[in-house]
Design a protein around this motif. Structure first.
Motif, PDB file in Angstrom:
ATOM      1  N   THR A 217      80.201 -18.082 -67.589  1.00 24.63           N
ATOM      2  CA  THR A 217      79.855 -16.663 -67.396  1.00 24.63           C
ATOM      3  C   THR A 217      80.308 -15.845 -68.594  1.00 24.63           C
ATOM      4  O   THR A 217      79.571 -14.985 -69.094  1.00 24.63           O
ATOM      5  CB  THR A 217      80.492 -16.124 -66.101  1.00 24.63           C
ATOM      6  N   LYS A 218      81.517 -16.118 -69.078  1.00 26.39           N
ATOM      7  CA  LYS A 218      82.018 -15.402 -70.258  1.00 26.39           C
ATOM      8  C   LYS A 218      81.184 -15.690 -71.503  1.00 26.39           C
ATOM      9  O   LYS A 218      81.093 -14.858 -72.404  1.00 26.39           O
ATOM     10  CB  LYS A 218      83.484 -15.769 -70.508  1.00 26.39           C
ATOM     11  N   GLN A 219      80.578 -16.879 -71.537  1.00 25.64           N
ATOM     12  CA  GLN A 219      79.706 -17.238 -72.660  1.00 25.64           C
ATOM     13  C   GLN A 219      78.303 -16.654 -72.500  1.00 25.64           C
ATOM     14  O   GLN A 219      77.478 -16.785 -73.404  1.00 25.64           O
ATOM     15  CB  GLN A 219      79.597 -18.762 -72.774  1.00 25.64           C
ATOM     16  N   GLY A 220      78.046 -16.022 -71.364  1.00 25.94           N
ATOM     17  CA  GLY A 220      76.711 -15.484 -71.111  1.00 25.94           C
ATOM     18  C   GLY A 220      75.709 -16.542 -70.669  1.00 25.94           C
ATOM     19  O   GLY A 220      74.509 -16.276 -70.615  1.00 25.94           O
ATOM     20  N   LYS A 221      76.191 -17.732 -70.320  1.00 21.81           N
ATOM     21  CA  LYS A 221      75.316 -18.821 -69.862  1.00 21.81           C
ATOM     22  C   LYS A 221      75.251 -18.772 -68.330  1.00 21.81           C
ATOM     23  O   LYS A 221      75.835 -19.602 -67.626  1.00 21.81           O
ATOM     24  CB  LYS A 221      75.844 -20.166 -70.343  1.00 21.81           C
ATOM     25  N   PHE A 222      74.538 -17.780 -67.820  1.00 21.94           N
ATOM     26  CA  PHE A 222      74.608 -17.479 -66.391  1.00 21.94           C
ATOM     27  C   PHE A 222      73.980 -18.569 -65.523  1.00 21.94           C
ATOM     28  O   PHE A 222      74.507 -18.905 -64.458  1.00 21.94           O
ATOM     29  CB  PHE A 222      73.959 -16.126 -66.119  1.00 21.94           C
ATOM     30  N   ASP A 223      72.858 -19.129 -65.961  1.00 20.85           N
ATOM     31  CA  ASP A 223      72.229 -20.188 -65.171  1.00 20.85           C
ATOM     32  C   ASP A 223      73.138 -21.408 -65.057  1.00 20.85           C
ATOM     33  O   ASP A 223      73.258 -22.018 -63.984  1.00 20.85           O
ATOM     34  CB  ASP A 223      70.889 -20.592 -65.793  1.00 20.85           C
ATOM     35  N   GLU A 224      73.789 -21.766 -66.175  1.00 16.83           N
ATOM     36  CA  GLU A 224      74.710 -22.904 -66.154  1.00 16.83           C
ATOM     37  C   GLU A 224      75.937 -22.592 -65.302  1.00 16.83           C
ATOM     38  O   GLU A 224      76.482 -23.478 -64.630  1.00 16.83           O
ATOM     39  CB  GLU A 224      75.133 -23.268 -67.573  1.00 16.83           C
ATOM     40  N   ALA A 225      76.378 -21.335 -65.337  1.00 19.66           N
ATOM     41  CA  ALA A 225      77.525 -20.934 -64.510  1.00 19.66           C
ATOM     42  C   ALA A 225      77.190 -21.094 -63.029  1.00 19.66           C
ATOM     43  O   ALA A 225      77.985 -21.641 -62.246  1.00 19.66           O
ATOM     44  CB  ALA A 225      77.911 -19.487 -64.811  1.00 19.66           C
ATOM     45  N   ILE A 226      76.003 -20.646 -62.651  1.00 18.19           N
ATOM     46  CA  ILE A 226      75.576 -20.760 -61.251  1.00 18.19           C
ATOM     47  C   ILE A 226      75.506 -22.228 -60.845  1.00 18.19           C
ATOM     48  O   ILE A 226      75.918 -22.616 -59.741  1.00 18.19           O
ATOM     49  CB  ILE A 226      74.210 -20.053 -61.060  1.00 18.19           C
ATOM     50  N   ALA A 242      83.994 -19.865 -54.966  1.00 18.42           N
ATOM     51  CA  ALA A 242      82.780 -20.271 -55.682  1.00 18.42           C
ATOM     52  C   ALA A 242      81.564 -19.501 -55.166  1.00 18.42           C
ATOM     53  O   ALA A 242      80.692 -19.096 -55.951  1.00 18.42           O
ATOM     54  CB  ALA A 242      82.566 -21.771 -55.546  1.00 18.42           C
ATOM     55  N   TYR A 243      81.503 -19.285 -53.841  1.00 20.18           N
ATOM     56  CA  TYR A 243      80.420 -18.474 -53.281  1.00 20.18           C
ATOM     57  C   TYR A 243      80.491 -17.046 -53.825  1.00 20.18           C
ATOM     58  O   TYR A 243      79.466 -16.459 -54.207  1.00 20.18           O
ATOM     59  CB  TYR A 243      80.511 -18.427 -51.753  1.00 20.18           C
ATOM     60  N   HIS A 244      81.703 -16.481 -53.849  1.00 19.78           N
ATOM     61  CA  HIS A 244      81.873 -15.117 -54.367  1.00 19.78           C
ATOM     62  C   HIS A 244      81.370 -15.015 -55.806  1.00 19.78           C
ATOM     63  O   HIS A 244      80.594 -14.109 -56.146  1.00 19.78           O
ATOM     64  CB  HIS A 244      83.358 -14.715 -54.321  1.00 19.78           C
ATOM     65  N   ASN A 245      81.826 -15.946 -56.646  1.00 15.37           N
ATOM     66  CA  ASN A 245      81.457 -15.875 -58.060  1.00 15.37           C
ATOM     67  C   ASN A 245      79.967 -16.127 -58.272  1.00 15.37           C
ATOM     68  O   ASN A 245      79.334 -15.485 -59.111  1.00 15.37           O
ATOM     69  CB  ASN A 245      82.285 -16.867 -58.879  1.00 15.37           C
ATOM     70  N   LYS A 246      79.419 -17.059 -57.519  1.00 12.36           N
ATOM     71  CA  LYS A 246      77.987 -17.324 -57.630  1.00 12.36           C
ATOM     72  C   LYS A 246      77.187 -16.083 -57.243  1.00 12.36           C
ATOM     73  O   LYS A 246      76.265 -15.670 -57.961  1.00 12.36           O
ATOM     74  CB  LYS A 246      77.599 -18.507 -56.734  1.00 12.36           C
ATOM     75  N   ALA A 247      77.533 -15.479 -56.117  1.00 19.93           N
ATOM     76  CA  ALA A 247      76.815 -14.292 -55.651  1.00 19.93           C
ATOM     77  C   ALA A 247      76.941 -13.138 -56.643  1.00 19.93           C
ATOM     78  O   ALA A 247      75.953 -12.466 -56.972  1.00 19.93           O
ATOM     79  CB  ALA A 247      77.341 -13.869 -54.281  1.00 19.93           C
ATOM     80  N   ASN A 248      78.162 -12.913 -57.122  1.00 21.88           N
ATOM     81  CA  ASN A 248      78.377 -11.810 -58.070  1.00 21.88           C
ATOM     82  C   ASN A 248      77.646 -12.046 -59.387  1.00 21.88           C
ATOM     83  O   ASN A 248      77.140 -11.101 -60.004  1.00 21.88           O
ATOM     84  CB  ASN A 248      79.870 -11.613 -58.317  1.00 21.88           C
ATOM     85  N   ARG A 255      69.384 -10.827 -59.972  1.00 22.17           N
ATOM     86  CA  ARG A 255      68.664 -11.758 -59.085  1.00 22.17           C
ATOM     87  C   ARG A 255      69.163 -11.483 -57.658  1.00 22.17           C
ATOM     88  O   ARG A 255      69.867 -12.274 -57.034  1.00 22.17           O
ATOM     89  CB  ARG A 255      68.902 -13.198 -59.532  1.00 22.17           C
ATOM     90  N   TYR A 256      68.789 -10.290 -57.179  1.00 18.40           N
ATOM     91  CA  TYR A 256      69.387  -9.761 -55.962  1.00 18.40           C
ATOM     92  C   TYR A 256      68.997 -10.555 -54.708  1.00 18.40           C
ATOM     93  O   TYR A 256      69.801 -10.694 -53.788  1.00 18.40           O
ATOM     94  CB  TYR A 256      69.006  -8.292 -55.790  1.00 18.40           C
ATOM     95  N   LYS A 257      67.763 -11.073 -54.687  1.00 12.44           N
ATOM     96  CA  LYS A 257      67.323 -11.827 -53.510  1.00 12.44           C
ATOM     97  C   LYS A 257      68.192 -13.073 -53.327  1.00 12.44           C
ATOM     98  O   LYS A 257      68.655 -13.380 -52.217  1.00 12.44           O
ATOM     99  CB  LYS A 257      65.855 -12.211 -53.655  1.00 12.44           C
ATOM    100  N   GLU A 258      68.442 -13.800 -54.431  1.00 17.62           N
ATOM    101  CA  GLU A 258      69.291 -14.997 -54.353  1.00 17.62           C
ATOM    102  C   GLU A 258      70.740 -14.623 -54.033  1.00 17.62           C
ATOM    103  O   GLU A 258      71.413 -15.305 -53.254  1.00 17.62           O
ATOM    104  CB  GLU A 258      69.234 -15.751 -55.684  1.00 17.62           C
ATOM    105  N   LEU A 280      76.751  -7.047 -50.282  1.00 16.23           N
ATOM    106  CA  LEU A 280      75.423  -7.301 -49.710  1.00 16.23           C
ATOM    107  C   LEU A 280      74.640  -5.992 -49.606  1.00 16.23           C
ATOM    108  O   LEU A 280      73.448  -5.935 -49.930  1.00 16.23           O
ATOM    109  CB  LEU A 280      75.572  -7.961 -48.343  1.00 16.23           C
ATOM    110  N   GLY A 281      75.342  -4.924 -49.199  1.00 13.68           N
ATOM    111  CA  GLY A 281      74.706  -3.605 -49.140  1.00 13.68           C
ATOM    112  C   GLY A 281      74.188  -3.169 -50.490  1.00 13.68           C
ATOM    113  O   GLY A 281      73.080  -2.620 -50.614  1.00 13.68           O
TER     114      GLY A 281
END
Length: 466
Positions: A217-226, A242-248, A255-258, A280-281
């Motif tokens: 995430t710090k590297q900006g590699k968001f897909d790989e982070a997820i 892990a759920y928290h970080n993935k969602a955030n 990618r609000y739907k996911e 979620l709100g």
């Protein structure tokens, strides 16, 4: 404390030995334990931080074995734990002359000096300890690194960790601490390297995948982070962080739907966590599902009536629904609960501006710049108001005071160019627009959306040539 003691007892046997010892003490019976048994008992108390019991068992042990250097070494360790460093050093100086395991004595001396903030002597004794060590040297070096690591002396910790890694390239804790330490000192590429090295050796370690997700995430590699968070969850489906970080992460890249799906999974794991409902709100709010967003914000408040972000979220929705007075009430409530939140003041300024209460809007935006002088949005909002008020000099002065802080912000260049043009300083305006266009090619269009250029074809043509 020594992490890898040379016990003759496994964990269960040690526990049973301690129970036997405590029962004999309670019954006030005569008994005898040899030095090895006392070492096991004392180490048990030290490792479990039962210092009073450790002290008493050392007293009893010395009574039975007054010439045991092993028991004296444990007494010195207890003194270090109790911060009686001078007392510990008296024992250790004596043991250095007679004890067979000089390496351990010198290690404890180094630890005592470290805790006394005498870092030069600490380093000297640690170096001697390593030199004197004849077996399991990598473990000793790792233990030394841990002293610095715990106190967040990370550069020194890394020096020892690299040596420990050289001696034992596959040691899990060494690799983990190296990766973590490099992350903390912001050497992200090195952190990434060591976490991946760990996963090559230990691929089913959930916390390594989790930490790698943070680094990516710090590297900006968001897909790989997820993906890293997904691996963590696959190994341990109840690894909530892990759920928290993935969602955030999903929410941060819009990618609000996911993100919504992940937050809904989290609710099953943490049904009383107001933060999840609020997040979620916000996802519903961003996708303009305002009824669902309000439901989540109200659920947040029902769990925690002092959860400021939920009131702010309701305020934003009220403003979107063209109910600015209601919006004002909710945003003011959020500020009453958390007065130092930059976003709250930014939102307050926006609502006041839409209510045409310009002075209050200015106050809110200025407060936001004080709370977070490194964020551009409040300055941009102030500049827009100054332009609206035709205070062109105020725009220029504000940007001059900011200096090079936002040199790469095209919007600020555009607003400054607008103020300069409206002050009849066309050449300077063009210079600003030239820089803005270099940063963002669409910035010229932004300029013309702000400034109506009438009967000045020459200026328009010059902007086309920038």
């Amino acid at each position: 404390m020594k992490d890898d003691r040379d016990y003759s007892y496994n964990e269960i046997e040690t526990f049973e030995l301690v129970q036997k010892y405590e029962e004999l003490i309670r019954q006030n019976k005569s008994f005898f334990f040899d030095v090895l048994e006392f070492e096991a008992i004392i180490n048990y108390y030290l490792d479990n931080e039962e210092l009073a019991n450790a002290s008493e068992s050392i007293r009893v042990a010395i009574g039975m074995h007054p010439y045991s250097s092993e028991i004296q070494l444990l007494k010195a360790e207890l003194f270090i734990t109790e911060k009686k460093y001078s007392d510990a050093l008296v024992i250790l100086d004596f043991l250095e002359q007679i004890h067979a395991e000089k390496s351990e004595v010198l290690f404890l001396k180094g630890q005592a000096f470290f805790n006394m903030n005498n870092f030069i002597k600490a380093d000297e004794n640690f170096a001697k300890s390593i030199e004197a060590c004849t077996e399991e040297k990598s473990e000793l070096v790792y233990r030394i690194s841990s002293i610095y690591f715990v106190e967040e002396e990370l550069n020194t910790a890394i020096r020892y960790l690299l040596e420990a890694h050289r001696l034992d390239p596959n040691h899990f804790a060494t690799l983990f601490d190296l990766a973590y330490s490099f992350e903390k000192i912001n050497e992200i590429e090195k952190s990434y390297y060591y976490y991946n090295k760990l996963l090559d050796l230990y691929p089913f370690t959930q916390n390594v995948w989790y930490n790698l997700g943070i680094v990516l995430t710090k590297q900006g590699k968001f897909d790989e982070a997820i993906e890293a968070y997904d691996y963590c969850i696959a190994i341990d489906p109840e690894y909530n962080s892990a759920y928290h970080n993935k969602a955030n992460t999903l929410a941060s890249i819009e990618r609000y739907k996911e993100a919504t799906s992940v937050f809904q999974e989290l609710i099953l794991l943490e049904p009383e966590n107001p933060r999840i409902y609020c997040s979620l709100g916000e996802c519903y709010e961003k996708t303009e599902k305002f009824e669902q967003a309000l439901e989540m914000y109200n659920k947040t408040i029902s769990i925690d009536p002092a959860f400021a972000e939920a009131y702010y979220g309701i305020g934003i929705i009220m403003n979107e629904r063209k109910q600015p007075n209601l919006a004002l009430d909710f945003i003011k409530k959020s500020i009453a609960l958390e007065s130092e939140q930059y976003d709250f003041w930014l939102g307050l300024g926006k609502v006041y501006y839409e209510l045409n209460n310009i002075e209050e809007a200015l106050k809110a935006y200025r407060e936001a710049t004080i709370l977070n002088p490194d964020e551009p949005d409040a300055y941009l909002a102030l500049a827009e108001i100054y332009l609206y008020q035709e205070k062109f000099r105020d725009v220029e002065c504000m940007f001059d005071e900011l200096g090079p802080k936002f040199e790469g912000n095209a919007s600020m260049k555009v607003l400054n160019a607008a103020a300069l043009y409206l002050s009849h300083r066309r050449k300077e305006a063009l210079d600003e627009l030239k820089v803005a266009k270099r940063i963002d090619p669409t910035s010229i269009d932004d300029f013309f959306s702000i400034v109506s250029v009438i009967n000045d074809d020459d200026f328009v043509n010059q902007t086309k040539q920038l």
